[in-house]
Design an enzyme around this catalytic site. Sequence first.
Site, mmCIF file in Angstrom:
data_model
loop_
_atom_site.group_PDB
_atom_site.id
_atom_site.type_symbol
_atom_site.label_atom_id
_atom_site.label_comp_id
_atom_site.label_asym_id
_atom_site.label_seq_id
_atom_site.Cartn_x
_atom_site.Cartn_y
_atom_site.Cartn_z
ATOM 1 N N ASP A 193 82.061 46.979 -96.547
ATOM 2 C CA ASP A 193 83.298 46.874 -95.765
ATOM 3 C C ASP A 193 84.240 45.885 -96.437
ATOM 4 O O ASP A 193 83.818 44.817 -96.886
ATOM 5 C CB ASP A 193 82.957 46.421 -94.330
ATOM 6 N N ASP A 216 86.005 47.049 -101.353
ATOM 7 C CA ASP A 216 86.957 48.119 -101.032
ATOM 8 C C ASP A 216 86.341 49.440 -101.492
ATOM 9 O O ASP A 216 85.838 49.517 -102.628
ATOM 10 C CB ASP A 216 88.253 47.824 -101.810
ATOM 11 N N THR A 233 87.989 63.311 -87.785
ATOM 12 C CA THR A 233 88.576 63.208 -86.455
ATOM 13 C C THR A 233 89.144 64.544 -86.002
ATOM 14 O O THR A 233 89.579 65.355 -86.832
ATOM 15 C CB THR A 233 89.702 62.149 -86.487
ATOM 16 N N ASP A 234 89.191 64.741 -84.688
ATOM 17 C CA ASP A 234 89.794 65.977 -84.171
ATOM 18 C C ASP A 234 91.307 66.017 -84.407
ATOM 19 O O ASP A 234 91.932 67.079 -84.283
ATOM 20 C CB ASP A 234 89.472 66.168 -82.679
ATOM 21 N N GLU A 235 91.892 64.861 -84.757
ATOM 22 C CA GLU A 235 93.354 64.830 -84.958
ATOM 23 C C GLU A 235 93.796 65.694 -86.137
ATOM 24 O O GLU A 235 94.969 66.028 -86.240
ATOM 25 C CB GLU A 235 93.842 63.387 -85.153
ATOM 26 N N TYR A 238 98.393 59.205 -90.349
ATOM 27 C CA TYR A 238 96.944 58.967 -90.224
ATOM 28 C C TYR A 238 96.174 60.284 -90.302
ATOM 29 O O TYR A 238 95.273 60.447 -91.132
ATOM 30 C CB TYR A 238 96.621 58.252 -88.904
ATOM 31 N N SER A 239 96.540 61.240 -89.431
ATOM 32 C CA SER A 239 95.747 62.478 -89.391
ATOM 33 C C SER A 239 95.930 63.285 -90.671
ATOM 34 O O SER A 239 95.008 63.981 -91.108
ATOM 35 C CB SER A 239 96.070 63.310 -88.150
ATOM 36 N N LYS A 293 93.516 61.823 -93.108
ATOM 37 C CA LYS A 293 92.133 62.236 -92.807
ATOM 38 C C LYS A 293 91.926 63.703 -93.198
ATOM 39 O O LYS A 293 90.886 64.056 -93.766
ATOM 40 C CB LYS A 293 91.824 62.036 -91.315
ATOM 41 N N ASN A 325 96.605 59.877 -70.198
ATOM 42 C CA ASN A 325 96.640 58.429 -70.458
ATOM 43 C C ASN A 325 96.885 57.638 -69.174
ATOM 44 O O ASN A 325 96.318 56.558 -68.988
ATOM 45 C CB ASN A 325 97.705 58.115 -71.505
ATOM 46 N N GLY A 385 106.178 61.854 -82.974
ATOM 47 C CA GLY A 385 105.256 62.959 -83.293
ATOM 48 C C GLY A 385 104.007 62.974 -82.427
ATOM 49 O O GLY A 385 102.981 63.518 -82.844
HETATM 50 N N1 LIG Z 1 88.245 55.537 -83.101
HETATM 51 C C1 LIG Z 1 88.148 56.831 -82.807
HETATM 52 O O1 LIG Z 1 88.336 57.234 -81.662
HETATM 53 C C2 LIG Z 1 87.760 57.820 -83.882
HETATM 54 C C3 LIG Z 1 87.475 59.146 -83.510
HETATM 55 C C4 LIG Z 1 87.074 60.050 -84.495
HETATM 56 C C5 LIG Z 1 86.933 59.638 -85.807
HETATM 57 N N2 LIG Z 1 87.219 58.352 -86.138
HETATM 58 C C6 LIG Z 1 87.001 57.962 -87.550
HETATM 59 O O2 LIG Z 1 85.877 57.103 -87.538
HETATM 60 C C7 LIG Z 1 85.970 56.127 -88.562
HETATM 61 C C8 LIG Z 1 85.841 54.734 -87.989
HETATM 62 O O3 LIG Z 1 86.882 54.537 -87.027
HETATM 63 P P1 LIG Z 1 86.974 53.161 -86.206
HETATM 64 O O4 LIG Z 1 87.715 53.456 -84.971
HETATM 65 O O5 LIG Z 1 85.640 52.522 -86.162
HETATM 66 O O6 LIG Z 1 87.910 52.320 -87.203
HETATM 67 P P2 LIG Z 1 88.157 50.743 -87.297
HETATM 68 O O7 LIG Z 1 89.565 50.593 -87.702
HETATM 69 O O8 LIG Z 1 87.659 50.062 -86.073
HETATM 70 O O9 LIG Z 1 87.192 50.294 -88.498
HETATM 71 C C9 LIG Z 1 87.451 50.633 -89.822
HETATM 72 C C10 LIG Z 1 86.573 49.770 -90.716
HETATM 73 O O10 LIG Z 1 86.807 50.168 -92.074
HETATM 74 C C11 LIG Z 1 86.998 49.014 -92.871
HETATM 75 N N3 LIG Z 1 87.881 49.368 -93.997
HETATM 76 C C12 LIG Z 1 89.195 49.716 -93.943
HETATM 77 N N4 LIG Z 1 89.659 49.960 -95.173
HETATM 78 C C13 LIG Z 1 88.616 49.777 -96.032
HETATM 79 C C14 LIG Z 1 88.457 49.902 -97.440
HETATM 80 N N5 LIG Z 1 89.482 50.239 -98.217
HETATM 81 N N6 LIG Z 1 87.256 49.655 -97.979
HETATM 82 C C15 LIG Z 1 86.200 49.300 -97.196
HETATM 83 N N7 LIG Z 1 86.290 49.146 -95.862
HETATM 84 C C16 LIG Z 1 87.480 49.396 -95.283
HETATM 85 C C17 LIG Z 1 87.631 47.999 -91.936
HETATM 86 O O11 LIG Z 1 87.469 46.670 -92.420
HETATM 87 C C18 LIG Z 1 86.889 48.272 -90.644
HETATM 88 O O12 LIG Z 1 85.706 47.533 -90.583
HETATM 89 C C19 LIG Z 1 87.329 56.379 -89.242
HETATM 90 O O13 LIG Z 1 87.091 57.137 -90.400
HETATM 91 C C20 LIG Z 1 88.111 57.187 -88.225
HETATM 92 O O14 LIG Z 1 89.015 58.047 -88.861
HETATM 93 C C21 LIG Z 1 87.641 57.437 -85.220
HETATM 94 C C1 LIG Z 2 97.780 51.993 -77.918
HETATM 95 C C2 LIG Z 2 98.426 52.863 -76.867
HETATM 96 C C3 LIG Z 2 98.226 54.225 -76.854
HETATM 97 N N1 LIG Z 2 98.843 54.998 -75.921
HETATM 98 C C4 LIG Z 2 98.547 56.438 -75.931
HETATM 99 C C5 LIG Z 2 98.695 57.141 -77.254
HETATM 100 C C6 LIG Z 2 97.620 58.219 -77.194
HETATM 101 O O1 LIG Z 2 98.103 59.369 -76.528
HETATM 102 C C7 LIG Z 2 96.510 57.594 -76.358
HETATM 103 C C8 LIG Z 2 95.375 56.975 -77.171
HETATM 104 O O2 LIG Z 2 95.961 56.158 -78.174
HETATM 105 P P1 LIG Z 2 95.075 55.414 -79.280
HETATM 106 O O3 LIG Z 2 96.012 54.788 -80.256
HETATM 107 O O4 LIG Z 2 94.082 54.558 -78.601
HETATM 108 O O5 LIG Z 2 94.247 56.633 -79.922
HETATM 109 P P2 LIG Z 2 94.719 57.974 -80.695
HETATM 110 O O6 LIG Z 2 96.075 57.856 -81.235
HETATM 111 O O7 LIG Z 2 94.414 59.131 -79.798
HETATM 112 O O8 LIG Z 2 93.681 57.936 -81.939
HETATM 113 C C9 LIG Z 2 92.291 57.553 -81.752
HETATM 114 O O9 LIG Z 2 91.461 58.684 -81.608
HETATM 115 C C10 LIG Z 2 91.402 59.561 -82.714
HETATM 116 C C11 LIG Z 2 90.466 60.681 -82.413
HETATM 117 C C12 LIG Z 2 91.222 58.877 -84.024
HETATM 118 O O10 LIG Z 2 90.778 59.492 -84.979
HETATM 119 C C13 LIG Z 2 91.846 57.538 -84.215
HETATM 120 O O11 LIG Z 2 91.251 56.787 -85.260
HETATM 121 C C14 LIG Z 2 91.812 56.725 -82.949
HETATM 122 O O12 LIG Z 2 92.640 55.580 -83.092
HETATM 123 O O13 LIG Z 2 97.166 56.564 -75.593
HETATM 124 C C15 LIG Z 2 99.670 54.459 -74.936
HETATM 125 O O14 LIG Z 2 100.199 55.180 -74.085
HETATM 126 N N2 LIG Z 2 99.854 53.104 -74.948
HETATM 127 C C16 LIG Z 2 99.282 52.283 -75.878
HETATM 128 O O15 LIG Z 2 99.522 51.061 -75.842
#
Ligand SMILES: NC(=O)c1ccc[n+]([C@@H]2O[C@H](COP(=O)([O-])OP(=O)(O)OC[C@H]3O[C@@H](n4cnc5c(N)ncnc54)[C@H](O)[C@@H]3O)[C@@H](O)[C@H]2O)c1
Ligand SMILES: Cc1cn([C@H]2C[C@H](O)[C@@H](COP(=O)(O)OP(=O)(O)O[C@H]3O[C@H](C)C(=O)[C@H](O)[C@H]3O)O2)c(=O)[nH]c1=O
Length: 350
Positions: A34, A60, A134-136, A159-160, A163, A258, A290
């Site tokens: 990490d 990294d 991610t589903d995004e 972001y999406s 991914k 939400n 968006g």
């Molecule tokens: N959070 C969600 O709801 C969600 C849903 C589906 C998929 N995902 C995917 O799951 C994975 C993890 O998501 P999360 O919510 O835990 O993210 P997060 O942002 O909480 O954690 C990301 C981690 O990656 C590390 N990182 C970032 N850039 C790096 C790099 N260049 N080299 C090494 N480490 C690095 C960060 O330090 C951090 O520890 C991501 O790939 C995300 O796309 C997230």
């Molecule tokens: C932070 C915030 C968000 N929102 C809304 C925006 C979204 O419709 C929903 C969830 O937002 P959030 O940024 O928590 O999550 P997503 O944009 O759906 O994306 C997340 O879920 C996917 C699967 C990943 O892959 C991403 O890594 C993860 O971050 O709440 C608000 O209305 N207010 C707020 O302050």
Amino acid sequence: MKTYLVTGGAGFIGANFIHYMLNRYDSIKIINVDKLTYAGNLENVKEFEGNPDYHFVQADICDKSLEDVFNKYDIDYVVNFAAESHVDRSIEDPEIFVKTNVLGTLNLLNLAKKSWSVGDDLYKEGRKFLHVSTDEVYGSLGDTGFFEESTPIDPHSPYSSSKASSDLMVKAYFDTYKLPVNITRCSNNYGPYQFPEKLIPLIINNCLKGKDLPLYGDGLNIRDWLYVEDHCKAIDMVINKGNPGEVYNVGGHNERTNIDIMKTIIHYLQTHVDANISEKLITYVTDRKGHDRRYGINPEKIKRELGWVPDTNFEDGIVKTIEWYLTSQDWIKNIEDGSYQQQTYVNVQE
Ligand SMILES: NC(=O)c1ccc[n+]([C@@H]2O[C@H](COP(=O)([O-])OP(=O)(O)OC[C@H]3O[C@@H](n4cnc5c(N)ncnc54)[C@H](O)[C@@H]3O)[C@@H](O)[C@H]2O)c1
Ligand SMILES: Cc1cn([C@H]2C[C@H](O)[C@@H](COP(=O)(O)OP(=O)(O)O[C@H]3O[C@H](C)C(=O)[C@H](O)[C@H]3O)O2)c(=O)[nH]c1=O
């Protein structure tokens, strides 16, 4: 003994995965790579410090010298969580998303390919590159239907899009070089250790501080929520049983608007913590650019082929999550004492 190279293991889902695996299996080794960006926090995996089956490497995923890690440890599985993960940040500054999410994944694919190769398109037995997506990547749904694995990719945010690009590169390494890969596409996760910029921890944290709860747009966007441990369980199953080259959608059919999420959290805290926490804190702010309207996953493939089922329903999961944040106020304070500052919003309420 199997050795897992887990990237992004100091972040939300990666840390939960390390907990899930090391608490479940006696004979595995985990190498956590990490970079420790703003979202990475070693507190999340503190209980494994000194554990001989756990090693942390600050690096990294874009760094080619990570080859040393592949040379030092005989890696069986790469589990790629490392990413820039926040949609709002990607709208402000897309570049780092391309660098980490696309080029970082490409670097890991090359390192795994080189390290596992035993001939042209032939690899050491039992290896797997699991890319956590991610589903995004599927874009946004209307009022009906679900994302299937066959749904065309149609990402909207930087972001999406990053991914989706990394998913295509992972697919290319299977199609071109036969590298044994899987991709998982999960819906929104919630649970312990989620960085407080994301909706659920942000709302819990702001309620406790009596701060406004920023609701984007009309508040009726829908997300499909899954307790993080169920995502970890799915990843474990796909690593061990997934057919190479396949994509698996992961979700628990738990769609909520939400505003509904906000009200659920408010009502729990109002009843259990402070009667002054109320819906009056909800503040309508300008919409995310968006902003995808609805996500909804069809998880039938992973259920049918691998026998995955989620264990935690939303009613239990949200209580466990809120209670975790209530007892982890030092964790939040450390983050807020660092460089994290909540973004600013334009209030659109009369
Ligand atoms: N959070 C969600 O709801 C969600 C849903 C589906 C998929 N995902 C995917 O799951 C994975 C993890 O998501 P999360 O919510 O835990 O993210 P997060 O942002 O909480 O954690 C990301 C981690 O990656 C590390 N990182 C970032 N850039 C790096 C790099 N260049 N080299 C090494 N480490 C690095 C960060 O330090 C951090 O520890 C991501 O790939 C995300 O796309 C997230
Ligand atoms: C932070 C915030 C968000 N929102 C809304 C925006 C979204 O419709 C929903 C969830 O937002 P959030 O940024 O928590 O999550 P997503 O944009 O759906 O994306 C997340 O879920 C996917 C699967 C990943 O892959 C991403 O890594 C993860 O971050 O709440 C608000 O209305 N207010 C707020 O302050």
